[in-house]
Write an enzyme that holds these catalytic residues in place. Structure first.
Site, short mmCIF file in Angstrom:
data_model
loop_
_atom_site.label_atom_id
_atom_site.label_comp_id
_atom_site.label_asym_id
_atom_site.label_seq_id
_atom_site.Cartn_x
_atom_site.Cartn_y
_atom_site.Cartn_z
N GLY A 14 0.83 -1.21 0.00
CA GLY A 14 0.00 0.00 0.00
C GLY A 14 0.86 1.25 0.00
N GLY A 17 -0.17 5.09 0.15
CA GLY A 17 -1.07 5.59 1.19
C GLY A 17 -0.44 6.69 2.04
N ALA A 20 2.03 4.99 4.54
CA ALA A 20 3.09 4.23 3.84
C ALA A 20 4.03 5.16 3.09
CB ALA A 20 2.45 3.23 2.89
N SER A 89 -4.63 -1.51 3.78
CA SER A 89 -5.91 -1.90 4.36
C SER A 89 -6.80 -0.66 4.27
CB SER A 89 -5.74 -2.29 5.84
OG SER A 89 -6.82 -3.05 6.31
N LYS A 169 -9.90 -4.35 11.55
CA LYS A 169 -8.52 -4.34 12.03
C LYS A 169 -8.30 -5.45 13.07
CE LYS A 169 -5.82 -1.84 10.79
NZ LYS A 169 -4.98 -1.99 9.57
N PRO A 193 -1.41 2.13 16.05
CA PRO A 193 -1.50 3.58 16.20
C PRO A 193 -2.91 4.07 16.51
CG PRO A 193 -0.73 2.92 13.98
CD PRO A 193 -1.33 1.73 14.63
P1 NAP Z 1 -4.70 5.30 3.14
O1 NAP Z 1 -3.96 6.49 2.74
O2 NAP Z 1 -6.11 5.17 2.63
O3 NAP Z 1 -3.88 4.01 2.75
C1 NAP Z 1 -4.49 2.76 2.64
C2 NAP Z 1 -3.69 1.95 1.65
O4 NAP Z 1 -4.30 0.66 1.52
C3 NAP Z 1 -3.67 2.59 0.28
O5 NAP Z 1 -2.36 2.56 -0.21
C4 NAP Z 1 -4.56 1.65 -0.56
O6 NAP Z 1 -4.14 1.53 -1.89
C5 NAP Z 1 -4.33 0.34 0.16
N1 NAP Z 1 -5.41 -0.58 -0.17
C6 NAP Z 1 -6.70 -0.52 0.18
N2 NAP Z 1 -7.38 -1.54 -0.37
C7 NAP Z 1 -6.47 -2.26 -1.08
C8 NAP Z 1 -6.52 -3.43 -1.88
N3 NAP Z 1 -7.66 -4.09 -2.10
N4 NAP Z 1 -5.36 -3.88 -2.44
C9 NAP Z 1 -4.20 -3.23 -2.26
N5 NAP Z 1 -4.09 -2.11 -1.52
C10 NAP Z 1 -5.21 -1.65 -0.95
O7 NAP Z 1 -4.81 5.16 4.73
P2 NAP Z 1 -3.72 5.26 5.87
O8 NAP Z 1 -4.30 6.14 6.90
O9 NAP Z 1 -2.39 5.55 5.33
O10 NAP Z 1 -3.76 3.78 6.44
C11 NAP Z 1 -2.66 2.89 6.31
C12 NAP Z 1 -2.77 1.81 7.36
O11 NAP Z 1 -2.72 2.39 8.65
C13 NAP Z 1 -4.06 0.99 7.32
O12 NAP Z 1 -3.75 -0.34 7.64
C14 NAP Z 1 -4.89 1.61 8.45
O13 NAP Z 1 -5.85 0.70 8.96
C15 NAP Z 1 -3.79 1.90 9.45
N6 NAP Z 1 -4.11 2.90 10.46
C16 NAP Z 1 -4.38 4.17 10.07
C17 NAP Z 1 -4.67 5.13 11.03
C18 NAP Z 1 -4.96 6.56 10.66
O14 NAP Z 1 -5.39 7.32 11.52
N7 NAP Z 1 -4.72 6.96 9.41
C19 NAP Z 1 -4.66 4.78 12.39
C20 NAP Z 1 -4.36 3.47 12.75
C21 NAP Z 1 -4.07 2.53 11.77
P3 NAP Z 1 -4.69 2.49 -3.05
O15 NAP Z 1 -3.82 3.71 -2.98
O16 NAP Z 1 -4.48 1.71 -4.28
O17 NAP Z 1 -6.12 2.79 -2.73
#
Ligand code: NAP
Length: 354
Positions: A14, A17, A20, A89, A169, A193
């Site tokens: 990912g 994101g 990431a 995710s 999650k 986080p």
């Molecule tokens: P984000 O920017 O939406 O990133 C999510 C990533 O998951 C994107 O790169 C997306 O790819 C990828 N993804 C979703 N569905 C997919 C699929 N079917 N196949 C391949 N890739 C897929 O969100 P983020 O906030 O950075 O979240 C990243 C991680 O951190 C996640 O696991 C999330 O649960 C976790 N997290 C986030 C937070 C927060 O506050 N942001 C807090 C705790 C944990 P595309 O670019 O192709 O859509």
């Protein structure tokens, strides 16, 4: 004890994101070679920042097409990697039409898909999985009668129908531990986080972090904020924590990544301090009964309001600080710099107060 060769490539799932992108950038700045997976490596928008990073670090960043729902798609880019950082995710807040299809399946099946590729790749020694505090608790009320959540707690109150993102999650992290426990070639470390805030390297992310900050730009809190407390942490700190967890031989188990717990009203106060008075920054909290009444129009369920609004939360991050040597930026810095980034990207108007 697991020692990762810093010369071996690191796989980041990912990779485009919000979180990431920072992990990829910090790995490159550390001198590492990175393979980032994306769903569509040819898409014209949303990968510009990764292309720029690849140009700035010649020969050290490559993009690879892989989908969580496409078995085996992570195997080829994983070849030769010792460390896999699995962040991909979906993180969607608010109304979700089909929670099973949009959240639970990609999170759960995606974890199975990525770890099946790990099983098939003999070079992999460690997987760092991005879990969440919502795999630790479901609703703020779950803390009732206790002081703070720890890594020993598990979310037992979420389901597909109530709090589907926390549920996704939780089941994904549980599956990861189950698969890790069934073998002894690679080990698993999870980062859990809170709400991640701070400047974004991409404007293409639809992460819940962005939708939360968007409430301070639209007028949804003009009349007042819900009395809702979030655990918050800076995106740059969470990225660093993933890398440190990967590189610390003795790292094991779950690590809470939370700097502080703050309410929406407190976040509004931080923004007003930096950017001056504006209607979109709340100045008071609304009564819970009113929030409950308006919940459906705001994409919230009344059950969510009932179990979260008005209940404080707190986390024990001492294990993360002691074992991984982490220091967290103050939340005010993350909130203010996130909003500044939105101004710089044209997503919000204004300038910093003198
Ligand atoms: P984000 O920017 O939406 O990133 C999510 C990533 O998951 C994107 O790169 C997306 O790819 C990828 N993804 C979703 N569905 C997919 C699929 N079917 N196949 C391949 N890739 C897929 O969100 P983020 O906030 O950075 O979240 C990243 C991680 O951190 C996640 O696991 C999330 O649960 C976790 N997290 C986030 C937070 C927060 O506050 N942001 C807090 C705790 C944990 P595309 O670019 O192709 O859509």
């Amino acid at each position: 004890m697991t020692t990762i060769d810093p010369a071996a490539p690191v796989l980041v799932t990912g990779g485009s994101g919000y979180l990431a992108s920072w992990i990829v950038r910090q790995l490159l700045e550390d001198g590492r070679t990175v393979r980032a997976t994306v769903r569509d490596s040819h898409k014209p928008k949303g990968l510009e920042h990764l292309h720029a990073l690849a140009e700035a670090h010649p020969g050290r960043l490559t993009l690879h097409r892989a989908d969580l729902l496409d078995d085996g798609s992570f195997t080829e880019p994983m070849a030769g990697c010792e460390l896999v950082v699995h962040t991909a995710s979906p993180f969607i807040i608010g109304k979700v039409k089909d929670p099973e299809a949009q959240l639970v399946r990609p999170a759960l099946e995606g974890t199975r898909t990525v770890l099946a590729s790990v099983e098939a790749t003999p070079s992999v020694k460690r997987v760092v999985l991005t879990s969440s505090v919502v795999a630790i608790y479901g609703d703020n009320v779950d803390l009732a009668g206790r002081e703070r959540f720890t890594e020993d707690d598990w979310n037992t109150t979420s389901s597909v129908d109530h709090q589907p993102y926390p549920y996704s999650k939780t089941v994904a992290e549980r599956l990861a531990w189950e698969m890790a426990g069934a073998q002894n070639r690679w080990d698993l470390v999870t980062i859990n986080p809170g709400l991640i805030l701070g400047p974004s390297l991409t404007t293409a992310s639809a992460s819940g972090s962005m939708t939360t900050m968007a409430h301070f730009v639209d007028l949804s809190m003009a009349a007042g904020a819900p009395q809702l407390t979030n655990s918050v942490v800076d995106v740059r700190d969470v990225a660093r924590l993933h890398i440190t967890a990967g590189d610390t031989p003795a790292a094991h188990g779950r690590y809470i990544a939370v700097a502080e717990c703050v309410s929406m009203l407190e976040m509004g106060r931080m923004l007003r301090g930096a950017f001056g008075n504006r209607l979109s920054f709340p100045t008071r909290e609304l009564p819970k009964a009113l929030i409950k009444l308006a919940a459906p129009t705001a994409g919230l369920t009344r059950r969510f309001v009932e179990r979260n609004v008005g209940y404080p939360i707190a986390f024990d991050n001492s294990r993360t600080v002691a074992e991984l040597g982490m220091t967290f930026r103050p939340v005010e810095q993350s909130v203010v710099e996130h909003f500044q980034q939105m101004i710089d990207d044209g997503l919000a108007k204004g300038k910093r107060s003198a």
